[in-house]
Design a protein around this motif. Structure first.
Motif, PDB file in Angstrom:
ATOM      1  N   ILE A 217       0.839  -1.206   0.000  1.00  0.00           N
ATOM      2  CA  ILE A 217       0.000   0.000   0.000  1.00  0.00           C
ATOM      3  C   ILE A 217       0.874   1.257   0.000  1.00  0.00           C
ATOM      4  O   ILE A 217       0.588   2.228  -0.705  1.00  0.00           O
ATOM      5  CB  ILE A 217      -0.938  -0.010   1.229  1.00  0.00           C
ATOM      6  CG1 ILE A 217      -1.926  -1.185   1.123  1.00  0.00           C
ATOM      7  CG2 ILE A 217      -1.694   1.309   1.329  1.00  0.00           C
ATOM      8  CD1 ILE A 217      -2.790  -1.369   2.353  1.00  0.00           C
ATOM      9  N   ILE A 218       1.953   1.231   0.794  1.00  0.00           N
ATOM     10  CA  ILE A 218       2.853   2.389   0.860  1.00  0.00           C
ATOM     11  C   ILE A 218       3.511   2.633  -0.493  1.00  0.00           C
ATOM     12  O   ILE A 218       3.648   3.788  -0.934  1.00  0.00           O
ATOM     13  CB  ILE A 218       3.932   2.172   1.943  1.00  0.00           C
ATOM     14  CG1 ILE A 218       3.285   2.123   3.337  1.00  0.00           C
ATOM     15  CG2 ILE A 218       4.981   3.278   1.893  1.00  0.00           C
ATOM     16  CD1 ILE A 218       4.262   1.788   4.443  1.00  0.00           C
ATOM     17  N   MET A 219       3.923   1.577  -1.166  1.00  0.00           N
ATOM     18  CA  MET A 219       4.579   1.723  -2.471  1.00  0.00           C
ATOM     19  C   MET A 219       3.632   2.328  -3.506  1.00  0.00           C
ATOM     20  O   MET A 219       4.015   3.207  -4.288  1.00  0.00           O
ATOM     21  CB  MET A 219       5.114   0.377  -2.942  1.00  0.00           C
ATOM     22  CG  MET A 219       6.406  -0.063  -2.259  1.00  0.00           C
ATOM     23  SD  MET A 219       7.018  -1.632  -2.904  1.00  0.00           S
ATOM     24  CE  MET A 219       6.432  -2.750  -1.635  1.00  0.00           C
ATOM     25  N   ILE A 220       2.401   1.847  -3.518  1.00  0.00           N
ATOM     26  CA  ILE A 220       1.414   2.401  -4.452  1.00  0.00           C
ATOM     27  C   ILE A 220       1.104   3.845  -4.096  1.00  0.00           C
ATOM     28  O   ILE A 220       0.975   4.711  -4.968  1.00  0.00           O
ATOM     29  CB  ILE A 220       0.125   1.549  -4.425  1.00  0.00           C
ATOM     30  CG1 ILE A 220       0.426   0.139  -4.949  1.00  0.00           C
ATOM     31  CG2 ILE A 220      -0.969   2.202  -5.266  1.00  0.00           C
ATOM     32  CD1 ILE A 220      -0.735  -0.825  -4.827  1.00  0.00           C
ATOM     33  N   LEU A 221       1.012   4.119  -2.797  1.00  0.00           N
ATOM     34  CA  LEU A 221       0.755   5.479  -2.329  1.00  0.00           C
ATOM     35  C   LEU A 221       1.883   6.421  -2.732  1.00  0.00           C
ATOM     36  O   LEU A 221       1.660   7.603  -3.007  1.00  0.00           O
ATOM     37  CB  LEU A 221       0.588   5.471  -0.808  1.00  0.00           C
ATOM     38  CG  LEU A 221       0.202   6.791  -0.137  1.00  0.00           C
ATOM     39  CD1 LEU A 221      -1.171   7.249  -0.623  1.00  0.00           C
ATOM     40  CD2 LEU A 221       0.197   6.625   1.374  1.00  0.00           C
ATOM     41  N   GLY A 222       3.097   5.884  -2.782  1.00  0.00           N
ATOM     42  CA  GLY A 222       4.250   6.699  -3.135  1.00  0.00           C
ATOM     43  C   GLY A 222       4.146   7.299  -4.523  1.00  0.00           C
ATOM     44  O   GLY A 222       4.520   8.457  -4.735  1.00  0.00           O
ATOM     45  N   TYR A 223       3.624   6.538  -5.489  1.00  0.00           N
ATOM     46  CA  TYR A 223       3.474   7.057  -6.846  1.00  0.00           C
ATOM     47  C   TYR A 223       2.488   8.222  -6.892  1.00  0.00           C
ATOM     48  O   TYR A 223       2.677   9.186  -7.627  1.00  0.00           O
ATOM     49  CB  TYR A 223       3.011   5.946  -7.788  1.00  0.00           C
ATOM     50  CG  TYR A 223       4.104   4.971  -8.130  1.00  0.00           C
ATOM     51  CD1 TYR A 223       5.097   5.305  -9.051  1.00  0.00           C
ATOM     52  CD2 TYR A 223       4.155   3.711  -7.537  1.00  0.00           C
ATOM     53  CE1 TYR A 223       6.108   4.407  -9.370  1.00  0.00           C
ATOM     54  CE2 TYR A 223       5.165   2.809  -7.843  1.00  0.00           C
ATOM     55  CZ  TYR A 223       6.141   3.173  -8.759  1.00  0.00           C
ATOM     56  OH  TYR A 223       7.137   2.303  -9.066  1.00  0.00           O
ATOM     57  N   GLY A 224       1.443   8.142  -6.097  1.00  0.00           N
ATOM     58  CA  GLY A 224       0.473   9.227  -6.052  1.00  0.00           C
ATOM     59  C   GLY A 224       1.032  10.461  -5.379  1.00  0.00           C
ATOM     60  O   GLY A 224       0.770  11.598  -5.803  1.00  0.00           O
ATOM     61  N   ILE A 225       1.821  10.257  -4.340  1.00  0.00           N
ATOM     62  CA  ILE A 225       2.382  11.384  -3.603  1.00  0.00           C
ATOM     63  C   ILE A 225       3.390  12.153  -4.442  1.00  0.00           C
ATOM     64  O   ILE A 225       3.492  13.382  -4.355  1.00  0.00           O
ATOM     65  CB  ILE A 225       3.030  10.886  -2.289  1.00  0.00           C
ATOM     66  CG1 ILE A 225       1.933  10.504  -1.286  1.00  0.00           C
ATOM     67  CG2 ILE A 225       3.958  11.927  -1.698  1.00  0.00           C
ATOM     68  CD1 ILE A 225       2.459   9.971   0.016  1.00  0.00           C
ATOM     69  N   ILE A 226       4.142  11.457  -5.297  1.00  0.00           N
ATOM     70  CA  ILE A 226       5.139  12.116  -6.141  1.00  0.00           C
ATOM     71  C   ILE A 226       4.482  13.147  -7.045  1.00  0.00           C
ATOM     72  O   ILE A 226       5.059  14.210  -7.339  1.00  0.00           O
ATOM     73  CB  ILE A 226       5.904  11.067  -6.980  1.00  0.00           C
ATOM     74  CG1 ILE A 226       6.816  10.226  -6.074  1.00  0.00           C
ATOM     75  CG2 ILE A 226       6.723  11.739  -8.074  1.00  0.00           C
ATOM     76  CD1 ILE A 226       7.499   9.084  -6.789  1.00  0.00           C
ATOM     77  N   ALA A 227       3.261  12.893  -7.476  1.00  0.00           N
ATOM     78  CA  ALA A 227       2.590  13.783  -8.425  1.00  0.00           C
ATOM     79  C   ALA A 227       2.056  15.051  -7.769  1.00  0.00           C
ATOM     80  O   ALA A 227       1.788  16.038  -8.470  1.00  0.00           O
ATOM     81  CB  ALA A 227       1.441  13.046  -9.108  1.00  0.00           C
ATOM     82  N   VAL A 228       1.911  15.053  -6.449  1.00  0.00           N
ATOM     83  CA  VAL A 228       1.300  16.197  -5.769  1.00  0.00           C
ATOM     84  C   VAL A 228       2.118  17.475  -5.916  1.00  0.00           C
ATOM     85  O   VAL A 228       1.578  18.521  -6.310  1.00  0.00           O
ATOM     86  CB  VAL A 228       1.033  15.877  -4.285  1.00  0.00           C
ATOM     87  CG1 VAL A 228       0.526  17.107  -3.553  1.00  0.00           C
ATOM     88  CG2 VAL A 228       0.018  14.743  -4.169  1.00  0.00           C
ATOM     89  N   PRO A 229       3.436  17.478  -5.585  1.00  0.00           N
ATOM     90  CA  PRO A 229       4.206  18.727  -5.743  1.00  0.00           C
ATOM     91  C   PRO A 229       4.210  19.238  -7.174  1.00  0.00           C
ATOM     92  O   PRO A 229       4.182  20.455  -7.408  1.00  0.00           O
ATOM     93  CB  PRO A 229       5.622  18.329  -5.295  1.00  0.00           C
ATOM     94  CG  PRO A 229       5.436  17.116  -4.463  1.00  0.00           C
ATOM     95  CD  PRO A 229       4.271  16.396  -5.053  1.00  0.00           C
ATOM     96  N   THR A 230       4.228  18.318  -8.142  1.00  0.00           N
ATOM     97  CA  THR A 230       4.196  18.728  -9.544  1.00  0.00           C
ATOM     98  C   THR A 230       2.921  19.484  -9.866  1.00  0.00           C
ATOM     99  O   THR A 230       2.934  20.511 -10.561  1.00  0.00           O
ATOM    100  CB  THR A 230       4.319  17.495 -10.458  1.00  0.00           C
ATOM    101  OG1 THR A 230       5.493  16.768 -10.114  1.00  0.00           O
ATOM    102  CG2 THR A 230       4.392  17.910 -11.916  1.00  0.00           C
ATOM    103  N   GLY A 231       1.808  18.980  -9.339  1.00  0.00           N
ATOM    104  CA  GLY A 231       0.532  19.650  -9.565  1.00  0.00           C
ATOM    105  C   GLY A 231       0.474  21.014  -8.912  1.00  0.00           C
ATOM    106  O   GLY A 231      -0.080  21.966  -9.480  1.00  0.00           O
ATOM    107  N   ILE A 232       1.062  21.126  -7.717  1.00  0.00           N
ATOM    108  CA  ILE A 232       1.055  22.411  -7.006  1.00  0.00           C
ATOM    109  C   ILE A 232       1.839  23.455  -7.789  1.00  0.00           C
ATOM    110  O   ILE A 232       1.369  24.582  -8.005  1.00  0.00           O
ATOM    111  CB  ILE A 232       1.659  22.250  -5.596  1.00  0.00           C
ATOM    112  CG1 ILE A 232       0.746  21.355  -4.735  1.00  0.00           C
ATOM    113  CG2 ILE A 232       1.847  23.604  -4.930  1.00  0.00           C
ATOM    114  CD1 ILE A 232       1.334  21.026  -3.375  1.00  0.00           C
ATOM    115  N   VAL A 233       3.040  23.087  -8.228  1.00  0.00           N
ATOM    116  CA  VAL A 233       3.881  24.033  -8.968  1.00  0.00           C
ATOM    117  C   VAL A 233       3.262  24.362 -10.326  1.00  0.00           C
ATOM    118  O   VAL A 233       3.280  25.517 -10.771  1.00  0.00           O
ATOM    119  CB  VAL A 233       5.302  23.465  -9.152  1.00  0.00           C
ATOM    120  CG1 VAL A 233       6.154  24.403  -9.995  1.00  0.00           C
ATOM    121  CG2 VAL A 233       5.959  23.242  -7.803  1.00  0.00           C
TER     122      VAL A 233
END
Length: 274
Positions: A217-233
């Motif tokens: 679950i953590i590994m799958i969650l990691g891919y989603g979390i990586i995209a968050v800063p990109t979306g913010i910027v």
């Protein structure tokens, strides 16, 4: 009065050649500088190879001394050609220029310091001025502005990720225990950070089925979390208008990043050109 005008014209011409890439002479100067930097770094790399150092060490040393003298002259000319030398000396490029030139002189007194000449690779950042790609210069400035505008959101996001790693690390410490490598909560938090960022060193791995489920679950969650800063910027970048910039530098404070039609410096208010 005429002498002062001649001195000013001389300094303005020298400043235009050294600090800007809008003119033919400026482009040529930066291209020569880039070749010299690449050559210097190449010399340092070749000197680290024992076979080459044994055969051609003397030639490489002479070549490096020639380049060092050229860089020293360039450093002095950069100081002379601006009204406020301290602005350049203590700027990012000024510090890099100094610390990338001085090691060769220090090698006379201290063995091994010449290897620090690899710092000259940082000066390759000037390649953006040589290419005179104003559109990309503008985009880089917009990106920096977007990062500054979104720093609060990114800080909150990173704080959330840290809290999540602490919680997940504590859970894994309770589930796996010291027998499976999770000997403490800090070590378990380290594993959670490594797993969440999808690095996965493999030095610690869960052994129980429940622990492996959480790890998945953590590994799958990691891919989603990586995209968050990109979306913010990215969202912040859409709010920033693209600026048409050029490579002209203020002769008073050396500030760069002016509009094409700018007459006065955005930083100190001095007139850019007569």
């Amino acid at each position: 009065m005429r002498l002062k005008e001649q001195e000013k014209n001389w300094k303005d011409k020298l400043h235009e050649i050294i600090y800007e890439a809008d003119t033919r002479e400026g482009k040529l100067f930066d291209i020569i500088l880039l070749i010299a930097i690449l050559s210097s770094v190449l010399f340092v790399m070749l000197e680290s190879v024992d076979e080459i150092q044994t055969k051609y060490g003397a030639i490489l040393n002479i070549g490096e001394w020639i380049l060092t003298v050229l860089f020293s002259i360039e450093y002095i000319l950069r100081i002379v050609s601006i009204n406020k030398p301290a602005r350049y000396i203590f700027s990012f490029y000024g510090i890099i220029d100094f610390f990338s030139t001085i090691p060769k002189y220090l090698s006379i007194f201290f063995i091994g310091t010449h290897s620090l000449l690899a710092l000259r690779a940082l000066r390759l950042l000037r390649v953006f001025r040589i290419l005179k790609l104003a559109r990309f210069i503008g985009e880089s400035n917009n990106f920096i502005k977007a990062l500054k505008a979104s720093r609060a959101k990114i800080a909150v996001f990173l704080f959330f990720v840290l809290i999540l790693c602490v919680i997940l690390g504590t859970i894994m410490y309770l589930i796996e225990g010291g027998d499976n490598g999770f000997t403490s909560i800090p070590r378990s938090v380290y594993w959670a950070i490594v797993t969440l960022t999808t690095v996965g060193y493999g030095d610690i791995a869960p052994q129980t089925p429940f622990g492996q489920l959480i790890a998945s679950i953590i590994m799958i969650l990691g891919y989603g979390i990586i995209a968050v800063p990109t979306g913010i910027v990215s969202s912040e970048m859409t709010r920033i208008h693209d600026l048409h910039l050029n490579t002209q530098s203020c002769p008073n404070c050396s500030y760069e990043g002016h509009d094409d039609d700018a007459i006065y410096c955005n930083h100190c208010g001095s007139k850019l050109h007569d």
